[in-house]
Design an enzyme around this catalytic site. Sequence first.
Site, PDB file in Angstrom:
ATOM      1  N   GLN A  28      33.023  40.480  39.485  1.00 24.85           N
ATOM      2  CA  GLN A  28      32.504  41.627  40.216  1.00 24.85           C
ATOM      3  C   GLN A  28      32.144  41.273  41.659  1.00 24.85           C
ATOM      4  O   GLN A  28      32.049  40.103  42.022  1.00 24.85           O
ATOM      5  CB  GLN A  28      31.279  42.196  39.499  1.00 24.85           C
ATOM      6  CG  GLN A  28      31.625  42.823  38.154  1.00 24.85           C
ATOM      7  CD  GLN A  28      30.498  43.686  37.614  1.00 24.85           C
ATOM      8  OE1 GLN A  28      29.756  43.276  36.753  1.00 24.85           O
ATOM      9  NE2 GLN A  28      30.390  44.904  38.127  1.00 24.85           N
ATOM     10  N   ASP A  34      33.686  42.085  34.757  1.00 24.26           N
ATOM     11  CA  ASP A  34      33.787  41.082  33.701  1.00 24.26           C
ATOM     12  C   ASP A  34      32.714  41.244  32.625  1.00 24.26           C
ATOM     13  O   ASP A  34      33.013  41.112  31.418  1.00 24.26           O
ATOM     14  CB  ASP A  34      33.777  39.665  34.270  1.00 24.26           C
ATOM     15  CG  ASP A  34      32.654  39.401  35.268  1.00 24.26           C
ATOM     16  OD1 ASP A  34      31.790  40.284  35.472  1.00 24.26           O
ATOM     17  OD2 ASP A  34      32.642  38.293  35.839  1.00 24.26           O
TER      18      ASP A  34
END
Length: 481
Positions: free
Chosen positions: A72, A242
Amino acid sequence: MPTLVAGIDSSTQSCKVVIRDAETGELIRTGSAKHPDGTSVDPAAWWEALQQAIAEAGGLADVAAAAVGGQQHGMVALDADGAVIRDALLWNDTRSADAADDLVTEFGGGTAGAAEWTRMTGSVPVASLTVTKLRWLADAEPENARRVAAVALPHDWLTWKLSGSTRLEELTTDRSDASGTGYYDPAGGAYRRDLLARALRIDQAAAEQIVLPRVLDPGERAGTGDAARGWGELILGPGAGDNAAAALGLGMTPGDVAISIGTSGVVSAISPQPIQDPTGMVTGFADATGAFLPLAVTLNGSRVLDGAATMLDVDHARLAELALSAEPGADGLTLIPYLEGERTPNLPRATGSFVGLSLASMNPADVARAAVEGLLCGLTDGLEAMTEQGVPVESVKLIGGAARSAAVQQIAPAVLGREVQVPEPGEYVADGAARQAAWVLPGAAQPPSWTTSPVHTFTAAPTPQVREAYAARRGLYAERD
């Protein structure tokens, strides 16, 4: 022949691809490739690694759908032609720490500024968030900032590349990854272009012209794969950040908490309601199913153990043996593990400290024990912050590379003060992306019910004295510029 789906995990360190049976979740084949080191990376390296991982996994010619779970916050700035303007700044690049401070100050500073950012986006700006990296770009590289025509995150960019599109308007993302930018409101489900404008130091009209990836609903198709690559009619899922992908791979529901110890350390939970923590300890992100995924994130995860192993000149198996041979509390030695700065608490310029070193504790076993306990104490801070926000905690799963350490498994329940479950090692982010691909393929209302990995349960007598010593020494800890 089973219908196959692919799940992709494009993480900080590597790219993993899993190919699974869409109906049962059975693993068919896998592939992986390394990413370059560093906190600033040319996205082309991710694309090259993805191609290598796909090839190692046997290709996608027989795969019906794919989705990407990605690290991210990384800033992928694109010009009007779709070219990458500069290397992407990753989540763990702390050069935007001053920019984060400035953005909070601009909304009143201190607790008032933090509370306002939490109301607007669910998160308080820290160096990890994309919004701070855009402010850094505006101040440090104004010529590059003026070229920005679109801003994407790593998983957005890779999904776009898989589609073969070159049109910025066809960039897509999902709620989970968008909620980590700092200019998206997960509670309201919309971008805050006023915050994008503030980050880039441009006016609202100019911000309206910048392309931001379209936020897809959970289970919505992002498009199809590039037919020129011989992939057939490859359906693309929206993908996810994720941690949201890992939650989907683990089949997490409200009450479940995952503590993931990879490059970073992440405490995540599923919440049916948005979480807004004005202290910034818990970030109020969205998940990949339509619910919410509050997170507490530390910059220092498995590399705390990597560093300890290097310092003691041992491998990880021996490090675990040493740690388990020492008594709880490591003879009074405490590691404050802010080795690369810290995010929770927000100390981006900090360094770590061994505190309480004595002749009694100056030995490999106590140093190893202090490293494991320090890592786990930092994560316990995150778990406690979750409970303070009213997030239910009924079970705790320990995942990530460091969860394979015997010392982590056996010491974690003592430090956390509760039993922990350790699933069989797996690629949970890639598995979650594969499960999403199987969800998108038939246009189902819910993701498929795949059999989850068996878990091993660990218990231990609580060691509150370890937490108390850590808390006292952390409270005296002074940030070092």
